[in-house]
Design a protein around this motif. Structure first.
Motif, mmCIF file in Angstrom:
data_model
loop_
_atom_site.group_PDB
_atom_site.id
_atom_site.type_symbol
_atom_site.label_atom_id
_atom_site.label_comp_id
_atom_site.label_asym_id
_atom_site.label_seq_id
_atom_site.Cartn_x
_atom_site.Cartn_y
_atom_site.Cartn_z
ATOM 1 N N LEU A 162 2.460 3.105 3.372
ATOM 2 C CA LEU A 162 1.525 4.210 3.678
ATOM 3 C C LEU A 162 0.428 3.815 4.403
ATOM 4 O O LEU A 162 -0.245 4.373 5.294
ATOM 5 C CB LEU A 162 1.344 4.975 2.553
ATOM 6 N N THR A 163 -0.176 2.538 3.760
ATOM 7 C CA THR A 163 -1.381 1.903 4.431
ATOM 8 C C THR A 163 -1.114 1.460 5.610
ATOM 9 O O THR A 163 -1.966 1.509 6.651
ATOM 10 C CB THR A 163 -1.724 0.745 3.333
ATOM 11 N N GLN A 164 0.124 0.748 6.139
ATOM 12 C CA GLN A 164 0.257 0.338 7.454
ATOM 13 C C GLN A 164 0.382 1.316 8.376
ATOM 14 O O GLN A 164 0.123 1.082 9.613
ATOM 15 C CB GLN A 164 1.532 -0.265 7.382
ATOM 16 N N GLY A 172 -13.615 -7.282 6.006
ATOM 17 C CA GLY A 172 -12.730 -6.073 5.562
ATOM 18 C C GLY A 172 -13.505 -5.548 4.456
ATOM 19 O O GLY A 172 -14.603 -5.757 3.881
ATOM 20 N N TYR A 173 -13.017 -4.544 3.811
ATOM 21 C CA TYR A 173 -13.221 -3.830 2.571
ATOM 22 C C TYR A 173 -12.196 -3.583 1.506
ATOM 23 O O TYR A 173 -10.986 -3.385 2.030
ATOM 24 C CB TYR A 173 -14.149 -2.391 2.842
ATOM 25 N N VAL A 174 -12.458 -3.771 0.258
ATOM 26 C CA VAL A 174 -11.302 -3.791 -0.580
ATOM 27 C C VAL A 174 -11.366 -2.602 -1.527
ATOM 28 O O VAL A 174 -12.481 -2.020 -1.933
ATOM 29 C CB VAL A 174 -11.453 -4.914 -1.774
ATOM 30 N N ASP A 175 -10.314 -1.813 -1.496
ATOM 31 C CA ASP A 175 -10.222 -0.606 -2.291
ATOM 32 C C ASP A 175 -8.664 -0.140 -2.717
ATOM 33 O O ASP A 175 -7.977 -0.698 -2.023
ATOM 34 C CB ASP A 175 -10.973 0.545 -1.533
ATOM 35 N N ALA A 176 -8.677 0.814 -3.411
ATOM 36 C CA ALA A 176 -7.296 1.110 -3.607
ATOM 37 C C ALA A 176 -6.731 1.737 -2.403
ATOM 38 O O ALA A 176 -7.489 2.243 -1.448
ATOM 39 C CB ALA A 176 -7.161 2.422 -4.646
ATOM 40 N N TYR A 177 -5.393 1.364 -2.227
ATOM 41 C CA TYR A 177 -4.626 1.683 -1.117
ATOM 42 C C TYR A 177 -5.103 3.150 -0.430
ATOM 43 O O TYR A 177 -5.090 3.247 0.960
ATOM 44 C CB TYR A 177 -3.028 1.514 -1.137
ATOM 45 N N TYR A 178 -4.949 4.116 -1.313
ATOM 46 C CA TYR A 178 -5.154 5.560 -0.817
ATOM 47 C C TYR A 178 -6.500 5.880 -0.204
ATOM 48 O O TYR A 178 -6.348 6.610 0.666
ATOM 49 C CB TYR A 178 -4.851 6.703 -1.972
ATOM 50 N N GLN A 179 -7.527 4.877 -0.472
ATOM 51 C CA GLN A 179 -8.642 5.267 0.063
ATOM 52 C C GLN A 179 -8.673 4.989 1.690
ATOM 53 O O GLN A 179 -9.550 5.472 2.079
ATOM 54 C CB GLN A 179 -9.889 4.190 -0.410
ATOM 55 N N PHE A 180 -7.874 4.386 2.102
ATOM 56 C CA PHE A 180 -7.694 4.060 3.563
ATOM 57 C C PHE A 180 -6.906 5.147 4.290
ATOM 58 O O PHE A 180 -7.053 5.436 5.355
ATOM 59 C CB PHE A 180 -7.012 2.649 4.009
ATOM 60 N N LEU A 181 -6.230 6.168 3.459
ATOM 61 C CA LEU A 181 -5.270 6.908 4.211
ATOM 62 C C LEU A 181 -5.867 7.967 4.919
ATOM 63 O O LEU A 181 -5.226 8.535 6.037
ATOM 64 C CB LEU A 181 -4.283 7.468 3.046
ATOM 65 N N LEU A 198 2.786 9.760 -5.976
ATOM 66 C CA LEU A 198 3.574 10.984 -5.947
ATOM 67 C C LEU A 198 2.946 12.178 -5.409
ATOM 68 O O LEU A 198 3.480 13.041 -4.742
ATOM 69 C CB LEU A 198 4.209 11.140 -7.394
ATOM 70 N N SER A 199 1.513 12.331 -5.476
ATOM 71 C CA SER A 199 0.770 13.335 -4.908
ATOM 72 C C SER A 199 0.869 13.221 -3.659
ATOM 73 O O SER A 199 0.407 14.325 -2.805
ATOM 74 C CB SER A 199 -0.352 13.543 -5.715
ATOM 75 N N LEU A 200 0.893 11.847 -2.945
ATOM 76 C CA LEU A 200 0.415 11.654 -1.640
ATOM 77 C C LEU A 200 1.717 11.587 -0.774
ATOM 78 O O LEU A 200 1.672 12.039 0.427
ATOM 79 C CB LEU A 200 -0.170 10.421 -1.624
ATOM 80 N N ASP A 201 2.814 11.195 -1.477
ATOM 81 C CA ASP A 201 4.071 10.884 -0.617
ATOM 82 C C ASP A 201 5.113 12.063 -0.516
ATOM 83 O O ASP A 201 5.591 12.473 -1.670
ATOM 84 C CB ASP A 201 4.764 9.602 -1.177
ATOM 85 N N SER A 202 5.253 12.593 0.444
ATOM 86 C CA SER A 202 6.387 13.482 0.642
ATOM 87 C C SER A 202 7.910 13.043 0.575
ATOM 88 O O SER A 202 8.885 13.590 0.088
ATOM 89 C CB SER A 202 6.598 14.315 1.854
ATOM 90 N N ASN A 203 8.004 11.799 0.654
ATOM 91 C CA ASN A 203 9.195 11.016 0.620
ATOM 92 C C ASN A 203 9.253 10.343 -0.771
ATOM 93 O O ASN A 203 9.844 9.164 -0.908
ATOM 94 C CB ASN A 203 9.348 10.265 1.636
ATOM 95 N N GLU A 223 -0.091 3.559 -11.443
ATOM 96 C CA GLU A 223 0.625 4.857 -11.142
ATOM 97 C C GLU A 223 1.693 5.467 -12.239
ATOM 98 O O GLU A 223 2.022 6.495 -12.247
ATOM 99 C CB GLU A 223 1.544 4.589 -9.851
ATOM 100 N N GLY A 224 1.897 4.526 -13.219
ATOM 101 C CA GLY A 224 2.719 4.910 -14.219
ATOM 102 C C GLY A 224 4.068 4.717 -14.154
ATOM 103 O O GLY A 224 5.070 5.227 -14.553
ATOM 104 N N ALA A 225 4.272 3.584 -13.131
ATOM 105 C CA ALA A 225 5.783 3.380 -12.641
ATOM 106 C C ALA A 225 6.533 2.612 -13.856
ATOM 107 O O ALA A 225 5.838 1.636 -14.342
ATOM 108 C CB ALA A 225 5.414 2.622 -11.370
ATOM 109 N N ASP A 226 7.747 2.890 -14.068
ATOM 110 C CA ASP A 226 8.689 2.084 -14.754
ATOM 111 C C ASP A 226 8.782 0.499 -13.927
ATOM 112 O O ASP A 226 8.725 0.532 -12.970
ATOM 113 C CB ASP A 226 9.877 2.789 -15.032
ATOM 114 N N ASN A 227 8.827 -0.433 -14.916
ATOM 115 C CA ASN A 227 8.734 -1.653 -14.275
ATOM 116 C C ASN A 227 9.850 -1.891 -13.454
ATOM 117 O O ASN A 227 9.800 -2.778 -12.460
ATOM 118 C CB ASN A 227 8.952 -2.723 -15.480
ATOM 119 N N ASP A 228 11.196 -1.265 -13.606
ATOM 120 C CA ASP A 228 12.344 -1.439 -12.793
ATOM 121 C C ASP A 228 11.914 -0.912 -11.474
ATOM 122 O O ASP A 228 12.672 -1.088 -10.406
ATOM 123 C CB ASP A 228 13.442 -0.719 -13.572
ATOM 124 N N HIS A 229 11.241 0.103 -11.289
ATOM 125 C CA HIS A 229 10.925 0.767 -9.967
ATOM 126 C C HIS A 229 9.589 0.323 -9.461
ATOM 127 O O HIS A 229 9.237 0.875 -8.309
ATOM 128 C CB HIS A 229 10.872 2.358 -10.184
#
Length: 520
Positions: A434-436, A387-396, A223-228, A417-423
């Motif tokens: 975002l990573t792509q 490659g290297y493995v890390d949380a997605y946001y580390q590559f942004l 939520l802190s990274l994504d304007s959308n 992230e605290g997401a409700d399972n339905d979302h």
């Protein structure tokens, strides 16, 4: 009970029922005992516990109280009531040490429980302690009346028989002696000394200070990274809302039986911790379980027995994403890198990962990491992606890191992230998008995602069997439709993760810690 017995022993044994001069002595028994406990016993016991440890201090103190009970038997002498005062300093060590040390020991137990479970439960454990104290007092009150009846005590009588007073003194002195000896025997197994208590406390402080020890990261990161961010509130993928739990379990089994792209391999069995050397037998046994259900497995280290995993996996027809564990330990890093290169040259590595979440843990710099990646890339055939493995946001925001990698290996956890399972699937989809965007055309592979079955909630993310099955079904269907290679986390529950993530850390597996399928 003791207070009640002492009153009647003083009245009927020392004073033979004579009221003259009797009234002061029961008061002295209680008040002097309490004064000695406060002024002398508690400071001595506290000093002893720091010098020789709580267990030894408890046993010695209770031993002194046994001597006090013996002296009370000997010094309750008719006509000489003052003599029993000499027994009180010894007698007072019983109750004085009990309430001084027991609460401190309870605190140690609370710390150990938190270290083992990840939960701070002083309220529950403290309540259990005091419930037992209250229960003991209730039983003592009940037994008091029973004992008076057994010894033929006559209420309000002018005198009591010699036999009655003999047995009342037995219950006053001998029975508590036996109980105290029993307590000393039980406490002999208490193994928390001062050194262990300090060690446990230090481990807890270290855990609290190091917030970035695992894939767990602060909720709301996306939520802190994504304007959308509005798209995260839009459900996507399969609609399972109308299905019963039994139907969901059936669908879970169908997907699992049809085979997954990849699984994160959890090699540590119950009682093991990271750093323990893995045996060939345990690796074979666990790979035998998961081989029918996956095409790839992902390992996390190339030392301490982990180097056996790729060869065994290849023999079973599995492809391998082999990880070298990179940390602040430079000597170990060298061993990991050399082992990874050797296995790759031996044809045991289908894809190489140089490090796992080391930037997330803030153990080395990005430039150091890139140096390791480049060394491995230069040593391996071009046919093996590195490659290297890390949380997605580390590559942004790290174009140099992206440039150093042949593939982008991203860990994506809607749960953290605290997401409700339905979302949750909307969160996962957005993480990948975002990573792509920063991957400059390189393949993005999800190297970890999953949902735990137990533990505490993270905001709206709730661990449960049902939610874990729903997430598994949703992400496998989504990955297939979007042609995303995905390694599900994890194969087996591992108890060692409790020390990093609490109870939730031990609940990520498709199979439990005893290697039984959790979802049927």
């Amino acid at each position: 009970t003791t207070a009640g017995f002492s009153y009647f022993i003083i009245k009927y044994y020392l004073f033979k029922g004579n009221e003259d001069g009797f009234g002061l002595w029961p008061t002295l028994f209680g008040s002097i005992g309490a004064l000695i406990t406060t002024v002398m016993v508690i400071p001595i016991v506290a000093k002893l516990s720091k010098t020789i440890g709580k267990k030894k201090a408890f046993i010695i103190s209770q031993g002194i109280s046994v001597l006090g009970y013996v002296l009370l038997w000997l010094l309750f002498i008719p006509g000489k009531p003052y003599l029993f005062l000499f027994a009180l300093p010894f007698f007072s060590f019983g109750i004085g040490s009990l309430f001084t040390l027991m609460m401190s020991m309870t605190s140690d137990v609370i710390d150990i429980d938190e270290l083992n479970t990840g939960k701070r439960r002083e309220g529950s454990l403290g309540a259990i302690y005091w419930w037992m104290v209250k229960f003991g007092l209730a039983v003592a009150g009940l037994l008091t009346g029973l004992i008076y009846s057994l010894v033929d005590f006559i209420p309000n009588a002018a005198t009591q028989s010699d036999q009655t007073m003999f047995w009342l003194r037995i219950f006053f002195s001998l029975i508590p002696i036996l109980g105290t000896l029993g307590a000393m025997w039980v406490m002999n197994d208490y193994d928390v000394d001062e050194a262990k208590a300090i060690e446990v406390s230090a481990l807890l402080q270290k855990r609290k200070a190091q917030k970035k020890q695992s894939s767990a990261y602060l909720s709301g990161k996306l939520l802190s990274l994504d304007s959308n961010a509005n798209v995260l509130n839009t459900p996507m993928g399969l609609d399972l809302s109308s299905k019963s739990e039994a139907e969901i379990a059936t669908q879970f089994s169908e997907i699992l039986n049809n085979g997954l792209h990849g699984l994160c391999f959890s090699p540590y069995i119950e009682g093991q911790d990271t750093g323990d050397v893995l045996s060939e037998n345990q690796i074979i046994r666990r790979l035998d379980i998961i081989t029918p259900y996956a095409k790839w497995i992902r390992s996390f280290s190339c030392t301490e027995g982990n180097e056996l995993i790729p060869e065994i996996a290849h023999k079973k027809g599995l492809k391998t994403l082999v990880g070298a564990w990179i940390s602040a330990d430079k000597e170990r890093n060298e061993r990991e890198i050399q082992s990874l290169i050797a296995m790759a040259k031996a044809g045991l590595v289908d894809m190489a990962a140089v490090g796992n979440e080391v930037l997330h843990r803030e153990e080395i710099s990005e430039q150091e990491l890139i140096g390791y990646i480049q060394r491995v890339r230069a040593a391996l055939p071009d046919s093996i992606p590195v490659g290297y493995v890390d949380a997605y946001y580390q590559f942004l925001d790290k174009p140099a890191l992206v440039d150093a990698c042949d593939v982008i290996l991203a860990n994506c956890y809607p749960f953290w992230e605290g997401a409700d399972n339905d979302h949750a699937l909307s969160y996962l989809n957005r993480m990948v998008e975002l990573t792509q965007l920063v991957a400059i055309g390189k393949k993005v592979i999800i190297t970890e995602t999953g949902w735990p079955t137990k533990g505490n909630n993270v905001v709206a993310a709730e661990p449960s069997q049902l939610n874990a099955m729903k997430y598994f079904i949703a992400v496998q269907d989504w990955a297939k439709n979007h042609e995303i290679e995905l390694f599900y986390f994890s194969s087996f529950d591992e108890s060692w993760k409790v020390k990093q993530e609490g109870e939730v850390g031990a609940g990520w597996g498709i199979w439990d810690k005893n290697e039984n399928l959790k979802f049927k």
